[in-house]
Structure formats: structure tokens, C-alpha cells
Design a protein around this motif. Sequence first.
Motif, PDB file in Angstrom:
ATOM      1  N   ARG A 187       0.845  -1.203   0.000  1.00 40.30           N
ATOM      2  CA  ARG A 187       0.000   0.000   0.000  1.00 40.30           C
ATOM      3  C   ARG A 187       0.881   1.254   0.000  1.00 40.30           C
ATOM      4  O   ARG A 187       0.602   2.223  -0.713  1.00 40.30           O
ATOM      5  CB  ARG A 187      -0.927  -0.017   1.219  1.00 40.30           C
ATOM      6  N   PHE A 188       1.947   1.211   0.793  1.00 37.21           N
ATOM      7  CA  PHE A 188       2.875   2.350   0.855  1.00 37.21           C
ATOM      8  C   PHE A 188       3.540   2.573  -0.501  1.00 37.21           C
ATOM      9  O   PHE A 188       3.649   3.709  -0.982  1.00 37.21           O
ATOM     10  CB  PHE A 188       3.927   2.085   1.941  1.00 37.21           C
ATOM     11  N   ILE A 189       3.981   1.479  -1.165  1.00 39.85           N
ATOM     12  CA  ILE A 189       4.650   1.589  -2.466  1.00 39.85           C
ATOM     13  C   ILE A 189       3.700   2.151  -3.511  1.00 39.85           C
ATOM     14  O   ILE A 189       4.071   3.029  -4.296  1.00 39.85           O
ATOM     15  CB  ILE A 189       5.198   0.221  -2.900  1.00 39.85           C
ATOM     16  N   LEU A 190       2.466   1.675  -3.534  1.00 36.01           N
ATOM     17  CA  LEU A 190       1.492   2.168  -4.513  1.00 36.01           C
ATOM     18  C   LEU A 190       1.146   3.630  -4.262  1.00 36.01           C
ATOM     19  O   LEU A 190       0.932   4.396  -5.207  1.00 36.01           O
ATOM     20  CB  LEU A 190       0.235   1.301  -4.484  1.00 36.01           C
ATOM     21  N   ASN A 191       1.081   4.018  -3.000  1.00 34.80           N
ATOM     22  CA  ASN A 191       0.857   5.431  -2.679  1.00 34.80           C
ATOM     23  C   ASN A 191       1.997   6.293  -3.214  1.00 34.80           C
ATOM     24  O   ASN A 191       1.773   7.370  -3.778  1.00 34.80           O
ATOM     25  CB  ASN A 191       0.719   5.615  -1.173  1.00 34.80           C
ATOM     26  N   GLU A 192       3.234   5.803  -3.033  1.00 35.09           N
ATOM     27  CA  GLU A 192       4.389   6.545  -3.549  1.00 35.09           C
ATOM     28  C   GLU A 192       4.391   6.584  -5.073  1.00 35.09           C
ATOM     29  O   GLU A 192       4.733   7.610  -5.672  1.00 35.09           O
ATOM     30  CB  GLU A 192       5.684   5.911  -3.030  1.00 35.09           C
ATOM     31  N   LEU A 193       4.011   5.471  -5.701  1.00 31.78           N
ATOM     32  CA  LEU A 193       3.908   5.431  -7.161  1.00 31.78           C
ATOM     33  C   LEU A 193       2.921   6.488  -7.646  1.00 31.78           C
ATOM     34  O   LEU A 193       3.216   7.273  -8.559  1.00 31.78           O
ATOM     35  CB  LEU A 193       3.471   4.030  -7.608  1.00 31.78           C
ATOM     36  N   ARG A 194       1.764   6.529  -7.020  1.00 31.24           N
ATOM     37  CA  ARG A 194       0.744   7.511  -7.393  1.00 31.24           C
ATOM     38  C   ARG A 194       1.251   8.938  -7.179  1.00 31.24           C
ATOM     39  O   ARG A 194       1.112   9.801  -8.058  1.00 31.24           O
ATOM     40  CB  ARG A 194      -0.525   7.281  -6.575  1.00 31.24           C
ATOM     41  N   ASN A 195       1.872   9.183  -6.028  1.00 34.79           N
ATOM     42  CA  ASN A 195       2.350  10.533  -5.718  1.00 34.79           C
ATOM     43  C   ASN A 195       3.483  10.976  -6.637  1.00 34.79           C
ATOM     44  O   ASN A 195       3.555  12.148  -7.045  1.00 34.79           O
ATOM     45  CB  ASN A 195       2.800  10.609  -4.263  1.00 34.79           C
ATOM     46  N   ASN A 196       4.384  10.034  -6.981  1.00 36.48           N
ATOM     47  CA  ASN A 196       5.500  10.383  -7.870  1.00 36.48           C
ATOM     48  C   ASN A 196       5.025  10.702  -9.280  1.00 36.48           C
ATOM     49  O   ASN A 196       5.532  11.631  -9.923  1.00 36.48           O
ATOM     50  CB  ASN A 196       6.515   9.239  -7.910  1.00 36.48           C
ATOM     51  N   VAL A 197       4.062   9.919  -9.767  1.00 33.28           N
ATOM     52  CA  VAL A 197       3.503  10.204 -11.093  1.00 33.28           C
ATOM     53  C   VAL A 197       2.790  11.549 -11.082  1.00 33.28           C
ATOM     54  O   VAL A 197       2.956  12.361 -12.001  1.00 33.28           O
ATOM     55  CB  VAL A 197       2.541   9.075 -11.526  1.00 33.28           C
ATOM     56  N   GLN A 198       2.024  11.809 -10.030  1.00 30.91           N
ATOM     57  CA  GLN A 198       1.311  13.082  -9.944  1.00 30.91           C
ATOM     58  C   GLN A 198       2.292  14.251  -9.874  1.00 30.91           C
ATOM     59  O   GLN A 198       2.058  15.304 -10.478  1.00 30.91           O
ATOM     60  CB  GLN A 198       0.403  13.087  -8.710  1.00 30.91           C
ATOM     61  N   LYS A 221      10.233  -0.583  -9.095  1.00 34.86           N
ATOM     62  CA  LYS A 221      10.013  -0.573  -7.650  1.00 34.86           C
ATOM     63  C   LYS A 221      11.011   0.311  -6.921  1.00 34.86           C
ATOM     64  O   LYS A 221      10.694   0.914  -5.892  1.00 34.86           O
ATOM     65  CB  LYS A 221      10.076  -2.009  -7.107  1.00 34.86           C
ATOM     66  N   MET A 222      12.227   0.415  -7.449  1.00 32.35           N
ATOM     67  CA  MET A 222      13.245   1.226  -6.776  1.00 32.35           C
ATOM     68  C   MET A 222      12.915   2.716  -6.854  1.00 32.35           C
ATOM     69  O   MET A 222      13.153   3.468  -5.914  1.00 32.35           O
ATOM     70  CB  MET A 222      14.620   0.952  -7.389  1.00 32.35           C
ATOM     71  N   ASN A 223      12.355   3.128  -7.993  1.00 33.40           N
ATOM     72  CA  ASN A 223      12.073   4.551  -8.190  1.00 33.40           C
ATOM     73  C   ASN A 223      10.602   4.897  -8.037  1.00 33.40           C
ATOM     74  O   ASN A 223      10.226   6.071  -8.159  1.00 33.40           O
ATOM     75  CB  ASN A 223      12.578   4.985  -9.569  1.00 33.40           C
ATOM     76  N   ARG A 224       9.771   3.864  -7.821  1.00 33.64           N
ATOM     77  CA  ARG A 224       8.330   4.070  -7.603  1.00 33.64           C
ATOM     78  C   ARG A 224       7.708   4.825  -8.780  1.00 33.64           C
ATOM     79  O   ARG A 224       7.007   5.824  -8.616  1.00 33.64           O
ATOM     80  CB  ARG A 224       8.069   4.841  -6.310  1.00 33.64           C
ATOM     81  N   LEU A 225       7.955   4.303  -9.985  1.00 36.71           N
ATOM     82  CA  LEU A 225       7.417   4.886 -11.210  1.00 36.71           C
ATOM     83  C   LEU A 225       7.165   3.756 -12.210  1.00 36.71           C
ATOM     84  O   LEU A 225       7.736   2.668 -12.083  1.00 36.71           O
ATOM     85  CB  LEU A 225       8.405   5.885 -11.828  1.00 36.71           C
ATOM     86  N   PRO A 226       6.330   3.987 -13.221  1.00 38.42           N
ATOM     87  CA  PRO A 226       6.229   3.006 -14.299  1.00 38.42           C
ATOM     88  C   PRO A 226       7.514   2.980 -15.111  1.00 38.42           C
ATOM     89  O   PRO A 226       8.245   3.975 -15.167  1.00 38.42           O
ATOM     90  CB  PRO A 226       5.044   3.518 -15.139  1.00 38.42           C
ATOM     91  N   HIS A 227       7.796   1.843 -15.738  1.00 33.07           N
ATOM     92  CA  HIS A 227       8.979   1.744 -16.598  1.00 33.07           C
ATOM     93  C   HIS A 227       8.853   2.670 -17.807  1.00 33.07           C
ATOM     94  O   HIS A 227       7.764   2.935 -18.307  1.00 33.07           O
ATOM     95  CB  HIS A 227       9.141   0.310 -17.116  1.00 33.07           C
ATOM     96  N   GLY A 228      10.006   3.143 -18.293  1.00 32.68           N
ATOM     97  CA  GLY A 228      10.056   3.814 -19.577  1.00 32.68           C
ATOM     98  C   GLY A 228       9.596   5.247 -19.608  1.00 32.68           C
ATOM     99  O   GLY A 228       9.370   5.799 -20.688  1.00 32.68           O
ATOM    100  N   LEU A 229       9.494   5.889 -18.448  1.00 30.88           N
ATOM    101  CA  LEU A 229       9.055   7.283 -18.418  1.00 30.88           C
ATOM    102  C   LEU A 229      10.262   8.177 -18.675  1.00 30.88           C
ATOM    103  O   LEU A 229      11.231   8.174 -17.913  1.00 30.88           O
ATOM    104  CB  LEU A 229       8.428   7.597 -17.064  1.00 30.88           C
ATOM    105  N   VAL A 230      10.218   8.942 -19.779  1.00 29.58           N
ATOM    106  CA  VAL A 230      11.365   9.754 -20.186  1.00 29.58           C
ATOM    107  C   VAL A 230      10.915  11.169 -20.534  1.00 29.58           C
ATOM    108  O   VAL A 230       9.750  11.415 -20.854  1.00 29.58           O
ATOM    109  CB  VAL A 230      12.109   9.144 -21.398  1.00 29.58           C
ATOM    110  N   GLN A 231      11.867  12.078 -20.487  1.00 28.21           N
ATOM    111  CA  GLN A 231      11.660  13.443 -20.967  1.00 28.21           C
ATOM    112  C   GLN A 231      12.563  13.662 -22.166  1.00 28.21           C
ATOM    113  O   GLN A 231      13.770  13.416 -22.102  1.00 28.21           O
ATOM    114  CB  GLN A 231      11.992  14.461 -19.880  1.00 28.21           C
TER     115      GLN A 231
END
Length: 271
Positions: A199-210, A253-263
Motif C-alpha cells: 500500500r505504501f509503495i502504490l501510494n508513492e507510485l501515485r504521488n511520484n507520477v502526480q 520498484k526502486m524509483n516508484r514509477l512506471p517503466h520507460g518514463l522519459v523526458q
Amino acid sequence: MTRQSPRKYHYRMKTYSTLVLSPRDHQGFYKAAGDFALEDLDKRASEHVKKDRVNIIYPFYQYGTYPRYAPAETQYYIPGSSIKGALTRIGAEEGKPSLTIDDIRVKNEDIQLYHLQKVQNLSEEDAPTEIDEFFPNVAVEVLRANSEYAGELFYDASRSEYKPEHYFREADQATRTKLKQLIQKIKEILEQEIKGEDRFILNELRNNVQAILDEPKADNSNSYLLILGGYKGLMLSVISGRDGYKSAIYLDKMNRLPHGLVQVTLERSSE
């Protein structure tokens, strides 16, 4: 009428998360076939890889063929076609494309072995949702997060009314819509039964994407958000107009983001 030569652009690419780019025609390296030994994993494995369990390695894109797993000698690259694949309008154009994107050579030290992580049991009503390894005996080569590279693309103005900025701007908008889909899906998952750490990891994933979506962006910005590579899941591959559809969720999982997110940042060449 004299035909103009293609215009040259430079671009810079920064990875927010790990990038998974495995060629479909490569069958992988197998421990049972003698393609690699345990000591071959020491310098490339991330801290979370259980090296003694790895039986198969799926490689990053590479020039040439190698009889054994030899990351120190391998010539890695990001195919230009992978970037073009993220530009939705290019895929819809007929005939010879207006954009040609060169490959990017990748430094060996930026390639890392990683166990893919997936949100499991999303479609199982009587099983708790959890984050776990996807095929734990498989390690996948990825490009590290926070890697920065530069490349070139060429634009043929005679073949399209759209400039490169238009292609990337549309792709940026599509990426942001897909990421909002992911955020909504995570909110739904968090309403289900799920153990505390996940739950903590998914919360961080959501917050990092946002947080990435909330980064200030000027109207005339030449930086664009894209999702490259594989292991995205349906909701990061297509835009859906309906709620509640099923989609796998893979995560860095290490960065709490989906794979392949680039700028990607475009810079018009002076040449």
C-alpha cells in the motif's frame, strides 16, 4: 521546384525510471545452456536481484550477436524506432515517414539487471492484491533511471504539414492522459485489501507520477513526456474512455514509477 534537404534536430533524453527495451527476436541467455554463470551477474545485477535464482537473461537492444552474456563487451543502443513508436501521429501516416530518428548508443555501465515487478491478483476477487516479482527466475537488462543521452532526428517538411514539435506535443498529451489513467487505477486498487508495505509503495507510485504531471511547463516548452519500451500494461499503452477495465501494472520498484518514463527535449540544429 527544388526539394529542401531534411532539417536536422538535436534532442536530449532523460530517463525518470528504468527503461526496458528487449528485442523480440532475441531468445535470451540461458544458464542451463552455459550462456552465463553466477559471477557474470555480479557487476550488472541491481541490489534487489536474487542472483542464484536467475536462469534466463533478456538483453537490452544490442548491435551484433553474442554467444554468451558479456555486458562489458556488448554494444547497446536505443533504437530510433522506439522513440518513433511513442509518436502516435507518425504511426498513422502513410508512405515514407516525415521523421527519421537515429539510434542512440548506450554506455555499458548504464545497463543494469533487474527483476520485473508487477501488481499481482488484480483480477482475482478472493486473493489480496500484492506487488511481486514477475517470473522470478528471469532477469531483464534495463537502462538505469536518471540516465541522460543525446540524439539526432531529421525532418522532411515536404512529407508532412506537421513539424517535429507537433508530433512530440501530441505524444506528450497522450502520455499525460495515460498517466492519469494509471493514477485512477491505483486509487481503485488502494480501496481493496492490500498489505501495508505494498500500500505504501502504490501510494508513492501515485504521488511520484502526480508530481511529474504537476511540474510547471511553459506553453512554449520544447520538453516532452513520453513512455518508451515494454512492460507498460494496457492503461499506459492506449487511452480508454471507460472505467474499470483490466490492465497489468508493472513498476520500477526502486524509483516508484512506471517503466520507460522519459523526458525528451528538442533543439533545432543551426546546420
